[in-house]
Write a protein that holds these residues in place. Structure first.
Motif, PDB file in Angstrom:
ATOM      1  N   VAL A  42       1.175  -0.949   0.070  1.00  0.00           N
ATOM      2  CA  VAL A  42       0.012   0.078   0.014  1.00  0.00           C
ATOM      3  C   VAL A  42       1.023   0.905   0.127  1.00  0.00           C
ATOM      4  N   MET A  43       0.766   1.946  -1.093  1.00  0.00           N
ATOM      5  CA  MET A  43       1.389   3.147  -1.023  1.00  0.00           C
ATOM      6  C   MET A  43       0.514   4.243  -0.482  1.00  0.00           C
ATOM      7  N   ALA A  44       1.326   4.446   1.403  1.00  0.00           N
ATOM      8  CA  ALA A  44       0.647   5.498   1.550  1.00  0.00           C
ATOM      9  C   ALA A  44       1.729   7.039   2.152  1.00  0.00           C
ATOM     10  N   GLN A  45       2.098   6.999   1.256  1.00  0.00           N
ATOM     11  CA  GLN A  45       3.854   7.920   1.626  1.00  0.00           C
ATOM     12  C   GLN A  45       2.682   9.754   1.286  1.00  0.00           C
ATOM     13  N   GLY A  46       1.941   9.833   0.637  1.00  0.00           N
ATOM     14  CA  GLY A  46       1.427  10.859   0.711  1.00  0.00           C
ATOM     15  C   GLY A  46       1.965  11.816  -0.173  1.00  0.00           C
ATOM     16  N   PRO A  47       0.253  12.375  -0.705  1.00  0.00           N
ATOM     17  CA  PRO A  47       1.016  13.692  -1.952  1.00  0.00           C
ATOM     18  C   PRO A  47       1.914  14.714  -2.198  1.00  0.00           C
ATOM     19  N   LEU A  48       1.197  15.081  -0.459  1.00  0.00           N
ATOM     20  CA  LEU A  48       2.549  16.391  -0.200  1.00  0.00           C
ATOM     21  C   LEU A  48       3.398  16.604   1.197  1.00  0.00           C
ATOM     22  N   SER A  49       3.676  14.883   0.544  1.00  0.00           N
ATOM     23  CA  SER A  49       4.428  15.273   2.428  1.00  0.00           C
ATOM     24  C   SER A  49       6.609  15.787   1.160  1.00  0.00           C
ATOM     25  N   ASN A  50       7.181  16.102   0.201  1.00  0.00           N
ATOM     26  CA  ASN A  50       8.405  16.396   0.057  1.00  0.00           C
ATOM     27  C   ASN A  50       8.378  17.947  -0.171  1.00  0.00           C
ATOM     28  N   ALA A  51       8.225  18.875   0.945  1.00  0.00           N
ATOM     29  CA  ALA A  51       8.653  19.743   0.836  1.00  0.00           C
ATOM     30  C   ALA A  51      10.133  19.872   0.997  1.00  0.00           C
ATOM     31  N   SER A  52      10.607  21.207  -0.415  1.00  0.00           N
ATOM     32  CA  SER A  52      11.624  21.877  -0.409  1.00  0.00           C
ATOM     33  C   SER A  52      11.396  23.483  -0.572  1.00  0.00           C
ATOM     34  N   PHE A  53      13.183  23.944  -0.579  1.00  0.00           N
ATOM     35  CA  PHE A  53      12.782  25.337  -1.445  1.00  0.00           C
ATOM     36  C   PHE A  53      12.587  25.418  -2.857  1.00  0.00           C
ATOM     37  N   PRO A  54      11.401  26.328  -3.043  1.00  0.00           N
ATOM     38  CA  PRO A  54      11.634  26.366  -4.317  1.00  0.00           C
ATOM     39  C   PRO A  54      12.566  26.987  -4.875  1.00  0.00           C
ATOM     40  N   ASP A  55      12.885  26.725  -6.758  1.00  0.00           N
ATOM     41  CA  ASP A  55      14.085  26.701  -7.126  1.00  0.00           C
ATOM     42  C   ASP A  55      14.122  28.107  -7.792  1.00  0.00           C
ATOM     43  N   MET A  56      13.875  29.256  -6.843  1.00  0.00           N
ATOM     44  CA  MET A  56      13.554  30.822  -7.136  1.00  0.00           C
ATOM     45  C   MET A  56      15.514  31.236  -7.959  1.00  0.00           C
ATOM     46  N   PRO A  57      15.311  31.784  -8.563  1.00  0.00           N
ATOM     47  CA  PRO A  57      17.067  32.644  -8.857  1.00  0.00           C
ATOM     48  C   PRO A  57      17.442  33.392  -7.738  1.00  0.00           C
ATOM     49  N   GLY A  58      18.736  32.902  -7.639  1.00  0.00           N
ATOM     50  CA  GLY A  58      19.222  33.883  -6.522  1.00  0.00           C
ATOM     51  C   GLY A  58      18.991  33.009  -5.103  1.00  0.00           C
ATOM     52  N   ILE A  59      18.164  31.726  -5.042  1.00  0.00           N
ATOM     53  CA  ILE A  59      17.957  31.254  -3.914  1.00  0.00           C
ATOM     54  C   ILE A  59      19.176  31.002  -2.716  1.00  0.00           C
ATOM     55  N   GLU A  60      20.531  30.681  -3.680  1.00  0.00           N
ATOM     56  CA  GLU A  60      21.490  29.589  -3.087  1.00  0.00           C
ATOM     57  C   GLU A  60      22.578  31.109  -2.525  1.00  0.00           C
ATOM     58  N   GLN A  61      22.157  32.537  -2.863  1.00  0.00           N
ATOM     59  CA  GLN A  61      23.025  33.306  -2.864  1.00  0.00           C
ATOM     60  C   GLN A  61      22.138  34.455  -0.995  1.00  0.00           C
ATOM     61  N   TYR A  62      21.552  34.291  -0.980  1.00  0.00           N
ATOM     62  CA  TYR A  62      20.243  34.636  -0.156  1.00  0.00           C
ATOM     63  C   TYR A  62      21.096  33.835   1.150  1.00  0.00           C
ATOM     64  N   LYS A  63      22.159  35.202   2.073  1.00  0.00           N
ATOM     65  CA  LYS A  63      22.650  34.639   3.776  1.00  0.00           C
ATOM     66  C   LYS A  63      21.448  34.452   4.439  1.00  0.00           C
ATOM     67  N   GLY A  64      20.821  35.217   4.984  1.00  0.00           N
ATOM     68  CA  GLY A  64      19.895  35.225   6.004  1.00  0.00           C
ATOM     69  C   GLY A  64      19.742  33.610   6.402  1.00  0.00           C
ATOM     70  N   HIS A  65      18.489  34.186   7.569  1.00  0.00           N
ATOM     71  CA  HIS A  65      17.647  32.435   7.895  1.00  0.00           C
ATOM     72  C   HIS A  65      16.664  31.996   6.800  1.00  0.00           C
ATOM     73  N   LYS A  66      16.087  30.762   6.316  1.00  0.00           N
ATOM     74  CA  LYS A  66      15.058  30.176   5.457  1.00  0.00           C
ATOM     75  C   LYS A  66      14.277  29.587   6.157  1.00  0.00           C
ATOM     76  N   ILE A  67      12.983  29.440   6.299  1.00  0.00           N
ATOM     77  CA  ILE A  67      12.326  28.355   7.263  1.00  0.00           C
ATOM     78  C   ILE A  67      11.676  28.144   5.778  1.00  0.00           C
ATOM     79  N   HIS A  68      11.070  26.921   5.373  1.00  0.00           N
ATOM     80  CA  HIS A  68       9.943  26.559   4.428  1.00  0.00           C
ATOM     81  C   HIS A  68       8.830  26.195   5.744  1.00  0.00           C
ATOM     82  N   SER A  69       7.562  26.570   5.067  1.00  0.00           N
ATOM     83  CA  SER A  69       6.680  26.052   6.000  1.00  0.00           C
ATOM     84  C   SER A  69       6.245  24.501   6.632  1.00  0.00           C
ATOM     85  N   ALA A  70       6.525  24.104   6.136  1.00  0.00           N
ATOM     86  CA  ALA A  70       6.040  22.312   6.232  1.00  0.00           C
ATOM     87  C   ALA A  70       7.621  22.278   7.249  1.00  0.00           C
TER      88      ALA A  70
END
Lengths: 308, 508
Positions: free
Chosen positions: B154-182
């Motif tokens: 039974v696949m019960a791994q969940g459709p919304l289980s993988n949270a990751s930072f979005p692929d936004m330009p410059g995201i790796e340059q940002y030096k402040g704190h980053k938090i993902h809601s999940a």
């Protein structure tokens, strides 16, 4: 101007962004503004900045009405880009000592009326009306005002900023003329005539009542600044030439209407037009500011500060 | 946290280099994920007399989405009496819309009440699931190199289980704190900080009213405004809980009433009807009554039909945006930079911390790990042009495998757990058949699956989800592999019947 691929244009717009922080606003060159130039330049910059801002609000309305997702996104970017131009122009004014901290320059009364109209009615206007008026204003801005500014001002930072602004504006014009042509494409005469129906809309009439005196007022202001009137008129002819270079473009009745109006506007001898409109400029100049409602909150988002 | 879709396991995966393969004795049923779906599956199997179950959970705790989404303000946007299992009702819900901690508490209660601990293997992150057609066994290989197998899976791994930072330009340059809601950082002190929230979806509108109370300044970056409806949230009085405890049928009656009320909303949310116009009017009224500034109202007015994207519910989101220390920005973001965010109006907005409430990687085109079926076929290849399944639960070429929250099982108007219960009971029927008749393979026939999906896609074309807006329900090509185009009752009815003739049955 040939029709452009709007999807590619959107990608290009996204790839060519810049920020006020990319420019060193404290770099040498501000002293190149002469004492004689300073007061006139201040008035000119205030008008220019407000026209950019008014254009921004126009694009915001276009984004609401855009027929495709690509155009909606393009207009959302253009809305922000025009705001960026106004912000950059404020930054130049700040650099030249024309702004106090926290000061937002007062728009002239005709701009103020246009702002009021845009706030109330721009979102209600049909897409094709805005889609023709905005390129007209853009071309006047791009072809006459900005060119003139660069010819008059030697400050290298001003040139650096306007190089970026003009690159943006050329894309705005490219999309503007493409959309004007799209509106003339594959339409029956009946459909074209129908697009003229909003002429009877009282809200549009009010808009025209604000727009005509604004153009004449702008003409007076730039002439006062030393811009040869012919430059403004040449820009309007450019609108006629580019907008009418294809059959589709010429079939757009709003193009026809606006270019005819442009022709009347440049003809100082047309007293039938200019006497009442100039009178309206004078009359609006007498409206006490306190009678106008508070400025809408979108106006307060302008800033010369590169960081927040 | 606003999920009407519950999901399962997440947490940190710690892939390790296996030194030797440990193979466990095959179970009757192998379940991947110990969230609502996986635990519910185990309960229903247990109630059907099937106790040889193994649940693989990659985290160290049960709860899935509700374990992961513990950000300030996280709550469900379906009433708790409906967002819970009918076979395990909770008379003690403290509010009509419970917070995520209370929901997580309910999930822990399920584990205790039904004695599910014995089935769960924690810290087992599945990296591959493969079917052995010779033996009729599914084998799950974990990142530790262990192999667990089962006659059915039974696949019960969940459709919304993988949270990751979005692929936004410059995201790796940002030096402040980053938090993902999940993946909330509970150790971060927001006091006196300049904070940005990117996103204005279901999670963001719950986070913003809480964060604005703490931070020095909050800037909210909005791309597309959503429809926000009033939230009829209130505390449950003690006498009410007492009645539910003493007369459980009263809670069932309430649940049924809530169910029917939500069913009626399908007419507004799923299809365009006069009710859609009424719902939009309510949304506009809500906005008008809470936001006085015309320009801000314009910024917050959606430009798509209600239902096309997830409908949001909140009473405190709009007021939060108007707090003196909060600013809404609708200019497009063009890049992140060292100190913050640059948006197209040319300003660099600087922040100590950026909260990404940008959603999840929804598995629309595949599964989070390779699933290998008959003849070595891979699910990601079969689903590369959009996920498809039969009744959302079985996929041709992957015998004995049951999906929870599979393709086209998402509701837009009702509790995901109502749909889930139908799936669990259908899976129990299939698993009983496999075990009872000693089948090596129970595989849905390809033409049956094809026919089913043609019908689904035809019906989807008439729904609000496919009316032109962009949402996480759709793939980039506009294919809707997420939502079920109908009432929950229709879905439940189709799941009631298990037709042998739709399947290829291979005896063991």
């Amino acid at each position: 101007m040939a029709m452009i691929d709007l999807d590619k244009m959107l990608e290009k717009v996204k790839a060519t962004q810049w920020a006020l922080a990319d420019i060193d606003w404290d770099a040498p060159g501000a002293e190149m503004i002469t004492e004689e130039q300073w007061p006139k330049l201040k008035d000119f910059m205030v008008d220019l900045m407000w026209i950019e801002h008014v254009g921004a609000r126009g694009f915001a309305a276009m984004a609401k009405k855009a027929p495709t997702e690509t155009l909606r996104q393009i207009y959302s970017y253009f809305h922000a880009e025009e705001q960026r131009h106004a912000n950059a122009e404020m930054a130049l004014m700040k650099r030249w000592g024309m702004l106090e901290d926290g000061e937002l320059p007062e728009p002239n009364i005709n701009l103020r009326l246009v702002i009021e109209w845009l706030d109330r009615y721009a979102d209600e206007m049909p897409y094709y009306v805005l889609g023709t008026v905005i390129p007209m204003l853009e071309i006047a801005l791009d072809g006459a005002l900005c060119t003139f500014l660069l010819e008059t001002v030697d400050d290298p930072v001003c040139h650096q900023a306007f190089e970026k602004i003009n690159d943006d504006e050329s894309r705005h014009l490219g999309v503007g003329f493409t959309v004007m042509e799209m509106q003339g494409h594959n339409k029956t005469t009946i459909q074209m005539v129908k697009t003229m129906a909003p002429m009877l809309d009282p809200r549009l009439m009010l808009g025209i009542a604000a727009y005509f005196p604004l153009l004449n007022k702008m003409r007076d202001n730039v002439v006062k600044m030393g811009l040869p009137e012919e430059k403004l008129y040449a820009a309007m002819k450019k609108f006629k030439k580019i907008g009418g270079r294809t059959a589709e473009g010429r079939r757009n009745p709003w193009y026809q209407l606006i270019q005819h109006h442009g022709a009347i506007m440049v003809n100082r001898a047309n007293r039938f037009y200019h006497v009442p409109v100039d009178a309206a400029v004078k009359a609006t100049g007498m409206i006490p500011r306190r009678m106008l409602p508070a400025v809408p909150s979108w106006v307060k988002e302008l800033t010369w500060e590169p960081t927040a | 946290m606003a999920k009407s879709i519950a999901d399962d396991s997440a947490g940190t995966s710690t892939p390790a280099v296996p030194d030797k393969t440990v193979t466990h004795k095959p179970a009757a049923v192998l379940i991947v994920g110990a969230g609502f779906a996986g635990l519910g599956m185990a309960i229903r199997l247990q109630q059907a007399g099937i106790n040889d179950i193994v649940i693989l959970e990659r985290s160290t705790e049960v709860g899935g989405t509700w374990r992961d989404n513990q950000y300030p303000g996280a709550a469900c946007d379906i009433p708790s009496n409906l967002y819970s299992y009918s076979f395990a009702q909770n008379p003690d819900w403290s509010r009509s819309f419970s917070g995520s901690r209370e929901i997580l508490g309910y999930i822990h209660h399920l584990v205790k009440e039904f004695g599910l601990d014995r089935y769960i293997r924690f810290g087992k992150n599945v990296e591959q699931l493969e079917f052995d057609e010779r033996k009729g066994l599914w084998s799950a290989t974990t990142s530790q190199g262990e192999v667990f197998s089962g006659r059915s899976a039974v696949m019960a791994q969940g459709p919304l289980s993988n949270a990751s930072f979005p692929d936004m330009p410059g995201i790796e340059q940002y030096k402040g704190h980053k938090i993902h809601s999940a993946r909330w950082d509970h150790g971060y002190d927001f006091r006196g900080k300049k904070v940005a929230v990117i996103g204005t979806g279901a999670s963001a509108i719950q986070i913003i009213p809480e964060l604005v109370k703490e931070v020095e300044h909050l800037t909210v970056f909005q791309r597309t405004p959503g429809w926000v409806m009033p939230r009829p949230d209130f505390e449950t009085p003690e006498w009410n809980k007492e009645i539910f405890r003493k007369l459980p049928f009263t809670q069932s009656v309430l649940r049924q009433a809530l169910y029917l009320a939500h069913e009626s909303m399908a007419l507004a949310v799923i299809w365009s009807s006069p009710l859609t116009r009424i719902a939009e009017r309510v949304g506009r009224w809500h906005l008008h009554s809470q936001v006085k500034d015309r320009w801000m109202r314009r910024q917050l007015t959606p430009n798509y039909r209600i239902g096309c994207k997830r409908v949001l519910i909140s009473n405190d989101y709009y007021p939060a945006l108007q707090k003196p220390n909060c600013k809404l920005i609708t200019w497009p973001i063009y890049t992140l930079c060292e100190n913050g965010i640059r948006s197209v109006e040319g300003i660099e907005h600087q922040f100590d911390c950026i909260v990404f409430a940008t959603g999840f990687e929804v598995s629309k085109a595949g599964s989070p790990f390779p699933v290998i079926g008959v003849g070595g076929r891979q699910l990601n290849d079969d689903w590369s042009r959009g996920a498809q399944a039969y009744k959302s639960i079985n996929v041709a070429g992957y015998p004995n495998l049951f999906f929870t929250f599979g393709p086209n099982s998402g509701p837009g108007h009702n509790s995901a757990l109502v749909y889930m219960e139908s799936q669990l009971d259908y899976a129990v029927r299939g698993i009983r058949k496999i075990l009872g008749e000693n089948l090596k393979m129970l595989d849905v026939k390809p033409h049956v699956q094809k026919q089913y999906n043609e019908g689904i896609q035809k019906r989807l074309a008439k729904t609000n989800w496919n009316s032109g807006c962009m949402s996480w329900y759709l793939t980039e090509d506009g294919f809707n592999a997420t939502m079920y185009p109908g009432f929950a009752t229709q879905y439940a009815n189709q799941m009631k019947e298990f037709r042998d003739k739709d399947y290829l049955l291979v005896p063991g």
